[in-house]
Design an enzyme around this catalytic site. Structure first.
Site, PDB file in Angstrom:
ATOM      1  N   GLU A 100       0.833  -1.217   0.000  1.00  0.00           N
ATOM      2  CA  GLU A 100       0.000   0.000   0.000  1.00  0.00           C
ATOM      3  C   GLU A 100       0.866   1.264   0.000  1.00  0.00           C
ATOM      4  OE1 GLU A 100      -3.019  -0.475  -0.655  1.00  0.00           O
ATOM      5  OE2 GLU A 100      -3.341  -2.547  -0.016  1.00  0.00           O
ATOM      6  N   CYS A 132     -13.249  -6.097 -20.587  1.00  0.00           N
ATOM      7  CA  CYS A 132     -13.247  -6.252 -22.046  1.00  0.00           C
ATOM      8  C   CYS A 132     -12.033  -7.036 -22.541  1.00  0.00           C
ATOM      9  CB  CYS A 132     -13.288  -4.881 -22.720  1.00  0.00           C
ATOM     10  SG  CYS A 132     -11.755  -3.933 -22.544  1.00  0.00           S
TER      11      CYS A 132
END
Length: 196
Positions: free
Chosen positions: A88, A147
């Site tokens: 992080e 996609c």
């Protein structure tokens, strides 16, 4: 020769998994690692780096006031460390990235940083900005959009699953709040959100 590495990506590309694997590889050879994660991100427990595939490890916490250099130097003096790993890293401050450069240059320890490149608005996080500028090695971890194209953007979603196009830079959340998409689908989702 020690170097500062920045492994960056959109969400859900396997950053935490890669961190945990790297730490394991060192430990398997009898080498000591020191793992850090951001205090602000406690989705999977406090002081834990967890991956979506079920791997986890204890970690020391850092926040914007943490002196990473002091902690690492003290730990290294007590028992030698062979590698520092931070998860992080988008939440690091400029000063903390400077300290990590010192760890590499003065303590001669490799530092592996993992984090998001950009936020839900396509803007760099502070930690990512300075890691992109100062890291010795930049490595993009890839994930895919629905996609099939490379996902390099992150959408923040509201409760109805619509893209959010304003708000605080940091709102902690997981798959229910964020989705990684390609730039085309990012632009389409933001346009639809702005027009509704």
């Amino acid at each position: 020769m020690a170097q500062l590495y920045f492994y960056y990506s959109a969400m859900n590309a396997g950053k935490s998994t890669a961190l945990l694997q790297s730490s394991y590889n060192y430990q398997e050879r009898g080498m000591r690692t020191l793992v850090f994660t951001a205090e602000i991100d406690n989705r999977f427990g406090v002081g834990t780096v967890s991956s979506r595939i079920g791997l986890s490890s204890q970690a020391q916490l850092y926040n914007s006031g943490t002196s990473l250099l002091s902690i690492i130097a003290a730990e290294h003096q007590d028992t030698p460390i062979h590698c520092i790993l931070l998860d992080e890293c988008q939440f690091l401050t400029k000063e903390q990235v400077q300290e990590l450069c010192q760890v590499v240059d003065e303590l001669h320890l490799p530092v592996l940083c993992y984090g998001l490149r950009t936020d839900f608005l396509g803007e760099l996080f502070p930690g990512s900005k300075y890691l992109l500028a100062w890291a010795d090695k930049l490595v993009e971890l890839k994930t895919i959009c629905h996609c099939g194209r490379k996902a390099n953007m992150v959408l923040r979603l509201d409760e109805q699953g619509r893209a959010v196009h304003n708000g605080e830079q940091v709102v902690i959340g997981g798959n229910e709040s964020y989705v990684s998409v390609c730039r085309r689908h990012y632009k389409e989702a933001i346009k639809a959100a702005c027009c509704s």
